[in-house]
Design an enzyme around this catalytic site. Structure first.
Site, PDB file in Angstrom:
ATOM      1  N   GLU A 108       0.724 -27.441  28.610  1.00 33.50           N
ATOM      2  CA  GLU A 108      -0.223 -28.051  29.521  1.00 33.50           C
ATOM      3  C   GLU A 108       0.243 -29.478  29.825  1.00 33.50           C
ATOM      4  OE1 GLU A 108      -3.820 -27.607  27.347  1.00 33.50           O
ATOM      5  OE2 GLU A 108      -3.496 -29.393  26.111  1.00 33.50           O
ATOM      6  N   LYS A 133      -0.410  -7.594  12.961  1.00 31.93           N
ATOM      7  CA  LYS A 133      -1.462  -6.724  12.451  1.00 31.93           C
ATOM      8  C   LYS A 133      -2.739  -7.039  13.208  1.00 31.93           C
ATOM      9  CE  LYS A 133      -3.509  -4.930   8.187  1.00 31.93           C
ATOM     10  NZ  LYS A 133      -3.540  -5.022   6.706  1.00 31.93           N
ATOM     11  N   THR A 185       1.275  -4.588   4.392  1.00 29.40           N
ATOM     12  CA  THR A 185       1.022  -4.857   5.810  1.00 29.40           C
ATOM     13  C   THR A 185       0.435  -6.239   6.081  1.00 29.40           C
ATOM     14  OG1 THR A 185      -1.170  -3.809   5.656  1.00 29.40           O
ATOM     15  CG2 THR A 185       0.686  -2.404   6.305  1.00 29.40           C
ATOM     16  N   ASP A 186      -0.168  -6.883   5.084  1.00 25.97           N
ATOM     17  CA  ASP A 186      -0.884  -8.128   5.353  1.00 25.97           C
ATOM     18  C   ASP A 186       0.012  -9.239   5.889  1.00 25.97           C
ATOM     19  OD1 ASP A 186      -3.317  -7.087   4.698  1.00 25.97           O
ATOM     20  OD2 ASP A 186      -3.478  -8.048   2.743  1.00 25.97           O
ATOM     21  N   SER A 230       1.236  -7.650  -0.328  1.00 27.82           N
ATOM     22  CA  SER A 230       1.973  -8.678   0.423  1.00 27.82           C
ATOM     23  C   SER A 230       1.168  -9.937   0.663  1.00 27.82           C
ATOM     24  CB  SER A 230       2.497  -8.114   1.748  1.00 27.82           C
ATOM     25  OG  SER A 230       1.450  -7.869   2.659  1.00 27.82           O
ATOM     26  N   TYR A 277      -7.878   0.212  -4.328  1.00 24.19           N
ATOM     27  CA  TYR A 277      -6.646   0.746  -4.903  1.00 24.19           C
ATOM     28  C   TYR A 277      -5.796  -0.424  -5.368  1.00 24.19           C
ATOM     29  CZ  TYR A 277      -4.534  -0.738  -0.512  1.00 24.19           C
ATOM     30  OH  TYR A 277      -4.120  -1.496   0.547  1.00 24.19           O
ATOM     31  N   THR A 282       0.820  -1.216   0.000  1.00 25.63           N
ATOM     32  CA  THR A 282       0.000   0.000   0.000  1.00 25.63           C
ATOM     33  C   THR A 282       0.849   1.258   0.000  1.00 25.63           C
ATOM     34  OG1 THR A 282      -1.750  -1.177   1.185  1.00 25.63           O
ATOM     35  CG2 THR A 282      -1.841   1.221   1.244  1.00 25.63           C
TER      36      THR A 282
END
Length: 326
Positions: free
Chosen positions: A282, A166, A93-94, A60, A27, A14
Site C-alpha cells: 500500500e 491447513k 499436519t499442524d 508437529s 489419540y 497423526t
C-alpha cells in the site's frame, strides 16, 4: 525395470498415531515407529523399495529448529545418495506448511521431496494415513515430480510448498492451496500433473540457518494497543510479522509504533489473519518501511523472514523482492 528406491523419514504425527480404539476422539501421535509403519505398508503392494529412518516421534505442534535441522540434513544426505530416487517425509499436519516452506527454500530440486500426513490415527475408523502414504509414494517415485520443489500430498491432491496451508481443523480434506490449489491429482493407481515443472535442477535458494532469528507474530484484534509492540521488542525480537485484519490492516496506534520500529531497523511484515488472500503493498508501506507478505500467511511469512535475516538480508526493499517472487 528396477523398482524405485525411496528414503522415508519419519517424524511422528497423526499418520503414526494410535487412539487405542476405533472410535475415540483423542489419540497419541507418533506411536508407530518407522519399521512397523513400513511393515504395514508392505500389504499395499507398492512397486518400490524403502529405506526408513526415524528422526522424531512427536505431534508437529512440538516441532523445533533442532528437528528441522535433522530433517534437512537427512534429506541432503538422501539427495547425495545415488541409490535413492526420492524422499518421503511423514509429518504431523499442524505445522506441515511451515516445514514445507522451510525445506522448499533450503533444498535443491534435483530429487522429489514429498511430505505426507494424516488427519485420523492409524486405528481410527476411516483412517486416511495409508492411502495418503501410497499417494505420496506414487508422487515421489515419479520422474516428473523433480523440479517442483517440496510437495505435500493429502486427500488425493498434490500441493506445492509455497501454496499449501491447513484450512480445516478436522476431516480428511483439511488442506488447501493459495493462490494455486492442487498442482496434480493422485491416487494409489494414477497421477496427473496439471502442468510442467517450473524449478528444474534449481539450487537451494537459501542456506539453512545455523540459528533461527526471533520473530514473533502479532495477531490483530479489536482494541489492540501499541504496548504489544513494546513487549515484542523487550523480548529481543529481530523482526515482527503482523497477522493483520483484511489486507494486513491494524489499529493506527499500532501501525505508528511498528513504523518507528521498522525505521529503527527491525523488519516488519504485514500479513493477514484471513485464511486466504493477497496482502499487496500500500502507499504507506514505503514510508513506514513495511513489507507486504503477498500470498504468505503469518506462519509462512515468519519462516521466510527468518531465512532472509539469517542469510543477511535486512533491507525492506530486498525483503519485499523475495516475498514478491513466485
Amino acid at each position: 525395470m528396477t523398482a524405485k528406491r525411496l528414503l522415508v523419514l519419519a517424524t511422528g504425527g497423526t499418520i503414526a498415531g494410535r487412539a487405542g480404539s476405533a472410535t475415540r476422539r483423542d489419540y497419541r501421535p507418533g506411536q508407530i515407529e518407522i519399521d512397523e509403519f513400513l511393515d504395514s505398508v508392505g500389504s499395499l503392494g507398492l512397486d518400490v523399495q524403502f529405506a526408513g529412518r526415524q528422526l522424531a516421534a512427536i505431534g508437529s505442534e512440538n516441532m523445533t529448529p533442532d528437528i528441522w535441522a535433522a530433517i534437512h540434513a537427512a534429506i541432503v544426505e538422501g539427495m547425495a545418495d545415488d541409490t535413492i530416487d526420492g524422499i518421503v517425509l511423514t509429518h504431523g499436519t499442524d505445522t506441515a506448511e511451515e516445514t514445507a516452506l522451510l525445506l522448499d527454500l533450503t533444498l535443491p530440486t534435483t530429487k522429489p521431496v514429498v511430505m505426507v500426513g494424516a488427519m485420523r490415527p492409524a486405528d481410527a475408523v476411516g483412517s486416511d494415513g495409508l492411502r495418503n502414504f501410497a499417494n505420496a509414494v506414487r508422487v515421489a517415485a515419479d520422474d516428473e515430480a523433480a523440479g517442483r520443489g517440496v510437495l505435500l500430498v493429502m486427500s488425493d491432491r498434490v500441493i506445492a510448498a509455497r501454496d499449501v496451508r491447513k484450512a480445516r481443523t478436522s476431516g480428511t480434506d483439511a488442506f488447501a492451496g493459495f493462490p494455486r490449489d492442487g498442482i496434480a491429482h493422485v491416487t494409489p493407481s494414477s497421477l496427473e500433473w496439471y502442468g510442467p515443472s517450473w524449478r528444474d535442477d534449481e539450487d537451494a535458494r537459501f542456506a539453512f540457518p545455523k540459528r533461527f532469528p526471533t520473530i514473533p507474530i502479532l495477531y490483530a484484534y479489536a482494541g489492540m494497543q501499541p504496548d504489544v509492540v513494546t513487549d515484542c521488542l523487550a523480548s529481543k525480537a529481530e523482526g515482527i510479522v503482523v497477522a493483520g485484519f483484511g489486507e494486513g490492516n491494524m489499529p493506527d496506534s499500532v501501525r505508528a509504533m511498528l513504523a518507528e520500529t521498522a525505521k529503527a531497523g527491525t523488519p516488519v511484515v504485514r500479513s493477514t489473519r484471513v485464511d486466504m488472500g493477497l496482502v499487496d503493498r500500500e502507499p504507506e508501506d514505503e514510508r513506514n518501511r513495511f513489507v507486504a507478505a503477498r500470498a504468505l500467511g503469518p506462519g509462512k511469512a515468519r519462516i521466510l523472514l527468518q531465512l532472509l535475516l539469517a542469510n543477511g538480508v535486512r533491507e525492506p526493499a530486498k525483503i519485499q523482492a523475495v516475498f514478491d517472487r513466485r
